[in-house]
Design a protein around this motif. Structure first.
Motif, PDB file in Angstrom:
ATOM      1  N   LEU A 121       1.154 -10.464   6.599  1.00 55.23           N
ATOM      2  CA  LEU A 121       0.905 -11.420   5.519  1.00 55.23           C
ATOM      3  C   LEU A 121       2.167 -11.621   4.686  1.00 55.23           C
ATOM      4  O   LEU A 121       2.515 -12.756   4.331  1.00 55.23           O
ATOM      5  CB  LEU A 121      -0.231 -10.921   4.626  1.00 55.23           C
ATOM      6  N   SER A 122       2.872 -10.542   4.372  1.00 53.64           N
ATOM      7  CA  SER A 122       4.091 -10.630   3.565  1.00 53.64           C
ATOM      8  C   SER A 122       5.155 -11.454   4.295  1.00 53.64           C
ATOM      9  O   SER A 122       5.822 -12.293   3.678  1.00 53.64           O
ATOM     10  CB  SER A 122       4.620  -9.227   3.260  1.00 53.64           C
ATOM     11  N   GLU A 123       5.303 -11.216   5.577  1.00 54.79           N
ATOM     12  CA  GLU A 123       6.264 -12.004   6.353  1.00 54.79           C
ATOM     13  C   GLU A 123       5.895 -13.485   6.345  1.00 54.79           C
ATOM     14  O   GLU A 123       6.777 -14.347   6.207  1.00 54.79           O
ATOM     15  CB  GLU A 123       6.306 -11.493   7.792  1.00 54.79           C
ATOM     16  N   ARG A 124       4.604 -13.779   6.484  1.00 51.39           N
ATOM     17  CA  ARG A 124       4.170 -15.176   6.498  1.00 51.39           C
ATOM     18  C   ARG A 124       4.412 -15.850   5.152  1.00 51.39           C
ATOM     19  O   ARG A 124       4.882 -17.003   5.101  1.00 51.39           O
ATOM     20  CB  ARG A 124       2.692 -15.257   6.874  1.00 51.39           C
ATOM     21  N   LEU A 125       4.116 -15.153   4.064  1.00 52.74           N
ATOM     22  CA  LEU A 125       4.333 -15.729   2.737  1.00 52.74           C
ATOM     23  C   LEU A 125       5.807 -16.062   2.505  1.00 52.74           C
ATOM     24  O   LEU A 125       6.144 -17.110   1.949  1.00 52.74           O
ATOM     25  CB  LEU A 125       3.841 -14.759   1.659  1.00 52.74           C
ATOM     26  N   ILE A 126       6.685 -15.162   2.930  1.00 53.06           N
ATOM     27  CA  ILE A 126       8.118 -15.389   2.751  1.00 53.06           C
ATOM     28  C   ILE A 126       8.594 -16.525   3.637  1.00 53.06           C
ATOM     29  O   ILE A 126       9.365 -17.395   3.203  1.00 53.06           O
ATOM     30  CB  ILE A 126       8.896 -14.092   3.041  1.00 53.06           C
ATOM     31  N   GLN A 127       8.121 -16.554   4.876  1.00 56.86           N
ATOM     32  CA  GLN A 127       8.533 -17.622   5.791  1.00 56.86           C
ATOM     33  C   GLN A 127       8.097 -18.986   5.271  1.00 56.86           C
ATOM     34  O   GLN A 127       8.863 -19.951   5.298  1.00 56.86           O
ATOM     35  CB  GLN A 127       7.955 -17.381   7.172  1.00 56.86           C
ATOM     36  N   GLU A 128       6.878 -19.066   4.759  1.00 55.26           N
ATOM     37  CA  GLU A 128       6.372 -20.335   4.238  1.00 55.26           C
ATOM     38  C   GLU A 128       7.192 -20.826   3.054  1.00 55.26           C
ATOM     39  O   GLU A 128       7.362 -22.035   2.866  1.00 55.26           O
ATOM     40  CB  GLU A 128       4.914 -20.181   3.827  1.00 55.26           C
ATOM     41  N   ARG A 129       7.701 -19.872   2.266  1.00 55.95           N
ATOM     42  CA  ARG A 129       8.452 -20.234   1.069  1.00 55.95           C
ATOM     43  C   ARG A 129       9.953 -20.312   1.313  1.00 55.95           C
ATOM     44  O   ARG A 129      10.708 -20.636   0.401  1.00 55.95           O
ATOM     45  CB  ARG A 129       8.122 -19.231  -0.049  1.00 55.95           C
ATOM     46  N   SER A 130      10.358 -20.056   2.525  1.00 52.86           N
ATOM     47  CA  SER A 130      11.765 -20.176   2.886  1.00 52.86           C
ATOM     48  C   SER A 130      12.027 -21.367   3.791  1.00 52.86           C
ATOM     49  O   SER A 130      13.173 -21.690   4.094  1.00 52.86           O
ATOM     50  CB  SER A 130      12.236 -18.902   3.601  1.00 52.86           C
ATOM     51  N   GLN A 188      13.691  -6.183   3.677  1.00 56.15           N
ATOM     52  CA  GLN A 188      13.787  -6.986   4.896  1.00 56.15           C
ATOM     53  C   GLN A 188      15.207  -7.527   5.080  1.00 56.15           C
ATOM     54  O   GLN A 188      15.782  -7.464   6.182  1.00 56.15           O
ATOM     55  CB  GLN A 188      12.769  -8.135   4.809  1.00 56.15           C
ATOM     56  N   LEU A 189      15.793  -8.011   4.020  1.00 57.91           N
ATOM     57  CA  LEU A 189      17.131  -8.596   4.095  1.00 57.91           C
ATOM     58  C   LEU A 189      18.232  -7.547   4.234  1.00 57.91           C
ATOM     59  O   LEU A 189      19.318  -7.846   4.746  1.00 57.91           O
ATOM     60  CB  LEU A 189      17.394  -9.456   2.852  1.00 57.91           C
ATOM     61  N   LEU A 190      17.958  -6.337   3.776  1.00 50.02           N
ATOM     62  CA  LEU A 190      18.973  -5.279   3.812  1.00 50.02           C
ATOM     63  C   LEU A 190      18.743  -4.276   4.939  1.00 50.02           C
ATOM     64  O   LEU A 190      19.445  -3.263   5.012  1.00 50.02           O
ATOM     65  CB  LEU A 190      19.010  -4.540   2.471  1.00 50.02           C
ATOM     66  N   GLN A 191      17.810  -4.547   5.816  1.00 49.61           N
ATOM     67  CA  GLN A 191      17.471  -3.567   6.845  1.00 49.61           C
ATOM     68  C   GLN A 191      18.641  -3.282   7.786  1.00 49.61           C
ATOM     69  O   GLN A 191      18.832  -2.128   8.214  1.00 49.61           O
ATOM     70  CB  GLN A 191      16.250  -4.017   7.639  1.00 49.61           C
ATOM     71  N   ASP A 192      19.457  -4.269   8.095  1.00 48.41           N
ATOM     72  CA  ASP A 192      20.611  -4.028   8.961  1.00 48.41           C
ATOM     73  C   ASP A 192      21.626  -3.115   8.289  1.00 48.41           C
ATOM     74  O   ASP A 192      22.226  -2.254   8.941  1.00 48.41           O
ATOM     75  CB  ASP A 192      21.273  -5.354   9.361  1.00 48.41           C
ATOM     76  N   VAL A 193      21.813  -3.312   6.983  1.00 46.47           N
ATOM     77  CA  VAL A 193      22.742  -2.451   6.249  1.00 46.47           C
ATOM     78  C   VAL A 193      22.214  -1.019   6.228  1.00 46.47           C
ATOM     79  O   VAL A 193      22.973  -0.059   6.412  1.00 46.47           O
ATOM     80  CB  VAL A 193      22.945  -2.964   4.809  1.00 46.47           C
ATOM     81  N   LEU A 194      20.911  -0.863   6.030  1.00 47.79           N
ATOM     82  CA  LEU A 194      20.310   0.471   6.032  1.00 47.79           C
ATOM     83  C   LEU A 194      20.493   1.145   7.390  1.00 47.79           C
ATOM     84  O   LEU A 194      20.850   2.323   7.475  1.00 47.79           O
ATOM     85  CB  LEU A 194      18.824   0.377   5.684  1.00 47.79           C
ATOM     86  N   ARG A 195      20.280   0.401   8.453  1.00 44.84           N
ATOM     87  CA  ARG A 195      20.427   0.969   9.796  1.00 44.84           C
ATOM     88  C   ARG A 195      21.870   1.401  10.054  1.00 44.84           C
ATOM     89  O   ARG A 195      22.108   2.493  10.596  1.00 44.84           O
ATOM     90  CB  ARG A 195      20.009  -0.056  10.853  1.00 44.84           C
ATOM     91  N   HIS A 196      22.803   0.568   9.673  1.00 42.59           N
ATOM     92  CA  HIS A 196      24.213   0.895   9.892  1.00 42.59           C
ATOM     93  C   HIS A 196      24.681   2.052   9.005  1.00 42.59           C
ATOM     94  O   HIS A 196      25.694   2.689   9.292  1.00 42.59           O
ATOM     95  CB  HIS A 196      25.085  -0.331   9.645  1.00 42.59           C
ATOM     96  N   SER A 197      23.913   2.316   7.926  1.00 43.40           N
ATOM     97  CA  SER A 197      24.268   3.388   6.996  1.00 43.40           C
ATOM     98  C   SER A 197      23.546   4.692   7.324  1.00 43.40           C
ATOM     99  O   SER A 197      23.730   5.687   6.631  1.00 43.40           O
ATOM    100  CB  SER A 197      23.926   2.972   5.564  1.00 43.40           C
ATOM    101  N   ALA A 198      22.713   4.697   8.351  1.00 43.52           N
ATOM    102  CA  ALA A 198      21.875   5.860   8.660  1.00 43.52           C
ATOM    103  C   ALA A 198      22.705   7.140   8.793  1.00 43.52           C
ATOM    104  O   ALA A 198      23.831   7.087   9.314  1.00 43.52           O
ATOM    105  CB  ALA A 198      21.095   5.597   9.941  1.00 43.52           C
ATOM    106  N   PRO A 199      22.159   8.263   8.289  1.00 39.63           N
ATOM    107  CA  PRO A 199      20.812   8.408   7.728  1.00 39.63           C
ATOM    108  C   PRO A 199      20.675   7.756   6.353  1.00 39.63           C
ATOM    109  O   PRO A 199      21.565   7.876   5.519  1.00 39.63           O
ATOM    110  CB  PRO A 199      20.627   9.920   7.631  1.00 39.63           C
ATOM    111  N   ALA A 200      19.570   7.063   6.166  1.00 37.13           N
ATOM    112  CA  ALA A 200      19.321   6.354   4.912  1.00 37.13           C
ATOM    113  C   ALA A 200      17.854   6.545   4.525  1.00 37.13           C
ATOM    114  O   ALA A 200      17.005   6.839   5.377  1.00 37.13           O
ATOM    115  CB  ALA A 200      19.648   4.872   5.056  1.00 37.13           C
ATOM    116  N   ARG A 201      17.588   6.361   3.239  1.00 35.67           N
ATOM    117  CA  ARG A 201      16.222   6.525   2.738  1.00 35.67           C
ATOM    118  C   ARG A 201      15.837   5.340   1.850  1.00 35.67           C
ATOM    119  O   ARG A 201      16.652   4.871   1.047  1.00 35.67           O
ATOM    120  CB  ARG A 201      16.082   7.812   1.921  1.00 35.67           C
TER     121      ARG A 201
END
Length: 239
Positions: A221-230, A62-75
């Motif tokens: 659910l994963s997004e909610r858990l992270i948001q609650e703990r952030s 989630q935190l590195l998704q922008d880097v992955l997009r800018h590096s495309a093609p990426a896996r």
């Protein structure tokens, strides 16, 4: 670089440190796991097998998704297990049940916790591919091999004994890594994702692992858990 998947704070610190290096990210392998360990809660208040095997990886991507997009093609490659077939995650309404993923101590069984986390891996991989493939980022999940002798069994002497006896009949670590490497670099998989591999061949995961509704439910659910703990506690000052 140091990364502790049992700590969402550590994941955030790692992501910021990586971004500061201004490096491209063409391949991200989500490989870390724990298995058959005693019940314990992380500093974020979640069962440790679930957080280490799934939620920590989820937050990292989630935190590195922008880097992955800018590096495309990426896996992105997510290491799961055939163990995912021996469990389920949804309640009677078809939603992923947090009480199954992060149970109280009296309801905890270490092997079942691992199976559930491995099912999370495939659901996450499929939903990630659906969301990121339009941006040139693909994702596949895989099974590396059964009972390979690594340190994953170190928390329980009985599992260590079983892994020791099985060692002559199972894959080496190099053989076990082959499917991961295949998913990461095989030219024929360029632009292809949302699949599950075993022995470098595509195979079908369990029916629930193919459930798009369950994959979306786990993501939310994963997004909610992270948001609650952030989010700072109520009444806390933010600068």
């Amino acid at each position: 670089m140091t990364l502790d998947l049992a700590s969402l704070r550590s994941v955030r610190e790692f992501a910021e440190a990586f971004k500061a290096r201004k490096l491209p990210l063409h391949i991200l392998v989500c490989n870390a796991a724990v298995c058959t360990q005693p019940w314990s809660l992380t500093e974020d208040g979640l069962e440790s097998t679930f957080q280490i095997c799934h939620l920590g990886h989820f937050h990292l991507v989630q935190l590195l998704q922008d880097v992955l997009r800018h590096s495309a093609p990426a896996r992105v490659v997510v290491v799961s297990s055939e163990s995912h077939r021996f469990t389920d995650l949804v309640d009677t309404c078809g939603k992923v049940d947090l009480n199954l993923l992060s149970p109280p101590q009296k309801e905890y069984w270490s092997m079942l916790a691992y199976n559930r986390a491995k099912l999370c891996n495939i659901l996450f991989s499929n939903e990630l591919h659906r969301r990121m493939s339009p941006f040139g980022v693909t994702c596949n999940a895989l099974h590396p091999g059964n009972m390979m002798y690594t340190s994953i069994h170190r928390s329980w002497w009985l599992m260590t004994l079983l892994f020791t006896f099985a060692r002559p009949f199972t894959k080496s670590m190099q053989q076990g890594a082959a499917t991961t490497v295949y998913c990461a670099v095989a030219p024929e998989l360029e632009g292809i994702g949302g699949m599950y591999f075993n022995n470098c061949f595509r195979c079908l995961p369990s029916p629930q692992a193919q459930d798009t509704t369950a994959a979306l439910s786990l993501w939310e659910l994963s997004e909610r858990l992270i948001q609650e703990r952030s989010t700072p506690p109520s009444g806390a000052l933010t600068l």
